[in-house]
Design a protein around this motif. Structure first.
Motif, mmCIF file in Angstrom:
data_model
loop_
_atom_site.group_PDB
_atom_site.id
_atom_site.type_symbol
_atom_site.label_atom_id
_atom_site.label_comp_id
_atom_site.label_asym_id
_atom_site.label_seq_id
_atom_site.Cartn_x
_atom_site.Cartn_y
_atom_site.Cartn_z
ATOM 1 N N GLU A 7 0.836 -1.198 0.000
ATOM 2 C CA GLU A 7 0.000 0.000 0.000
ATOM 3 C C GLU A 7 0.869 1.247 0.000
ATOM 4 O O GLU A 7 0.659 2.150 -0.786
ATOM 5 C CB GLU A 7 -0.954 0.020 1.196
ATOM 6 C CG GLU A 7 -1.884 1.229 1.156
ATOM 7 C CD GLU A 7 -2.953 1.189 2.230
ATOM 8 O OE1 GLU A 7 -2.628 1.502 3.399
ATOM 9 O OE2 GLU A 7 -4.117 0.852 1.914
ATOM 10 N N SER A 8 1.874 1.290 0.869
ATOM 11 C CA SER A 8 2.786 2.440 0.883
ATOM 12 C C SER A 8 4.131 2.022 1.446
ATOM 13 O O SER A 8 4.244 1.045 2.194
ATOM 14 C CB SER A 8 2.200 3.602 1.694
ATOM 15 O OG SER A 8 1.924 3.205 3.016
ATOM 16 N N ASN A 24 -8.948 2.723 1.044
ATOM 17 C CA ASN A 24 -9.197 4.001 0.363
ATOM 18 C C ASN A 24 -10.439 4.706 0.899
ATOM 19 O O ASN A 24 -11.420 4.051 1.273
ATOM 20 C CB ASN A 24 -9.384 3.763 -1.140
ATOM 21 C CG ASN A 24 -8.053 3.638 -1.864
ATOM 22 O OD1 ASN A 24 -6.989 3.665 -1.240
ATOM 23 N ND2 ASN A 24 -8.114 3.506 -3.182
ATOM 24 N N ARG A 55 -7.169 8.099 2.191
ATOM 25 C CA ARG A 55 -6.133 7.619 1.274
ATOM 26 C C ARG A 55 -6.723 7.226 -0.073
ATOM 27 O O ARG A 55 -7.918 6.887 -0.165
ATOM 28 C CB ARG A 55 -5.418 6.400 1.874
ATOM 29 C CG ARG A 55 -4.313 6.770 2.830
ATOM 30 C CD ARG A 55 -3.380 5.594 3.049
ATOM 31 N NE ARG A 55 -2.172 6.075 3.738
ATOM 32 C CZ ARG A 55 -1.075 5.358 3.908
ATOM 33 N NH1 ARG A 55 -1.001 4.130 3.450
ATOM 34 N NH2 ARG A 55 -0.043 5.863 4.529
ATOM 35 N N THR A 65 -4.917 4.862 -2.859
ATOM 36 C CA THR A 65 -3.747 4.142 -3.362
ATOM 37 C C THR A 65 -4.195 3.035 -4.321
ATOM 38 O O THR A 65 -5.352 2.593 -4.278
ATOM 39 C CB THR A 65 -2.935 3.482 -2.219
ATOM 40 O OG1 THR A 65 -3.642 2.326 -1.749
ATOM 41 C CG2 THR A 65 -2.692 4.455 -1.069
ATOM 42 N N HIS A 70 7.501 2.031 -5.408
ATOM 43 C CA HIS A 70 6.178 2.442 -4.941
ATOM 44 C C HIS A 70 6.288 3.444 -3.797
ATOM 45 O O HIS A 70 5.409 3.497 -2.954
ATOM 46 C CB HIS A 70 5.357 1.240 -4.481
ATOM 47 C CG HIS A 70 4.924 0.360 -5.594
ATOM 48 N ND1 HIS A 70 4.436 0.844 -6.780
ATOM 49 C CD2 HIS A 70 4.912 -0.984 -5.715
ATOM 50 C CE1 HIS A 70 4.123 -0.169 -7.577
ATOM 51 N NE2 HIS A 70 4.411 -1.285 -6.962
ATOM 52 N N ALA A 106 5.627 6.111 -1.540
ATOM 53 C CA ALA A 106 4.382 6.880 -1.473
ATOM 54 C C ALA A 106 4.350 7.788 -0.245
ATOM 55 O O ALA A 106 3.305 8.090 0.296
ATOM 56 C CB ALA A 106 3.184 5.941 -1.456
#
Ligand SMILES: [Zn+2]
Length: 313
Positions: free
Chosen positions: A15-16, A78, A91, A93, A307, A309
């Protein structure tokens, strides 16, 4: 990357990944001298000394047994309102498309397991469709530890509010209850004899640990029992979010010993690359992570890198 343990394949869904807390923000008992013995592995992958911040990840693990597809922990999700956690608030993503990149549709997931019910482990349990939160995985059973579920059940008279989890029960847990997809599990519950629920109390009272055992090899999905690999060298480091710090320290020591004895892979929820490690017991009795040995468990299929983020845990 895809890891292989026995006949079980494990992919990571990011995800991050990026810079997060300063060490003293995450660990109240942190002292700068603790970095000296770990200099050969901690920077720059797990700690950026130029800004004095840990580098961490938020990810899920996708586990393929010969029979089933299982997701372990579901990140932040999200469009979720997290008024007291700005870095998790609203969020957006591409986590779901990263799952699709692995050839997995939402309808393919058989089980969702959450190590605990904090906001960064349950988010993709649900998604927003036509203004309503609905289970993301229509054919999955969602397995929660019974004690953990009871702790966060906001309908109970004895519910204790924690700002960090505002809205979480309502938007990420209750829709799964109402769809009939939730199954509460106890220690010892297993899927295919391969994934076994074990206790892992401390970060939360009802935090579970999921042991993977296949063809003589093993691993542990440890959720937030370890937030950062510094806790391998210093298991006494607790976080400010831990419900029962003393219990968490005992749980970390027990797991470190088990991983070292069994050459088991540690699979936490927030470690930066390579995201997993083995545990080496030093002659002085302390432990240290072995990241290089993870390479032997990677069987190709490396995901695209890059990725980054920004803010994470
Ligand atoms: Zn977490």
């Amino acid at each position: 990357m895809r890891l292989q343990i026995g006949d079980v394949a494990i992919d990571r869904i990011e995800e991050s990944l990026g810079l997060g807390f300063q060490p003293h923000e995450l660990f109240p008992a942190y002292e700068p001298r603790m970095l000296e013995p770990v200099q050969d592995w901690i920077a720059p992958g797990f700690y950026d000394p130029t800004v004095c911040r840990f580098r961490t990840s938020i990810h899920s693990w996708l586990v393929r047994t010969p029979k089933h597809l299982i997701l372990v922990d579901t990140c932040v999700g999200n469009h979720k309102r997290r008024p007291h956690v700005p870095r998790f608030d609203m969020r957006d993503t591409p986590w779901l498309s990263r799952l699709a990149d692995l050839g997995v549709g939402v309808e393919d997931i058989d089980y969702v397991m959450c190590t605990h019910l904090h906001c960064d482990h349950v988010g993709w349990n649900t998604r927003l469709v036509d203004g309503r939160w609905v289970p993301t995985f229509p054919n999955a059973r969602y397995l929660f530890g019974r004690a953990e579920f009871n702790r966060w059940d906001a309908r109970r008279a004895d519910y204790q509010h924690r700002p960090i989890n505002d809205n979480v029960f309502e938007d990420s847990i209750l829709p799964v209850v109402e769809s009939g997809q939730m199954v509460l599990v106890e220690d010892g519950f297993d899927i295919d004899g391969v994934l076994i629920v074990e206790p892992g109390p401390g970060h939360t009272h009802g935090h579970i640990c999921i042991r993977l055992a296949s063809q003589g090899h093993s691993g542990y999905f440890t959720g937030d029992i370890f937030h950062h690999p510094l806790q391998i060298r210093y298991p006494e480091l607790y976080t400010g979010f831990d419900d029962v710090p003393e219990l968490g320290i005992q749980t970390r020591r027990r797991l470190l010993s088990a991983c070292a004895d069994d050459h088991a892979l540690l699979l936490p929820a927030h470690f930066a690359e390579p995201h997993a490690c083995h545990i080496h017991r030093r002659s002085d009795g302390d432990y240290e992570p072995d990241f290089a040995s993870v390479q032997a468990f990677i069987n190709g299929n490396r995901l695209p890198a890059g990725h980054e983020a920004g803010e994470t845990v």
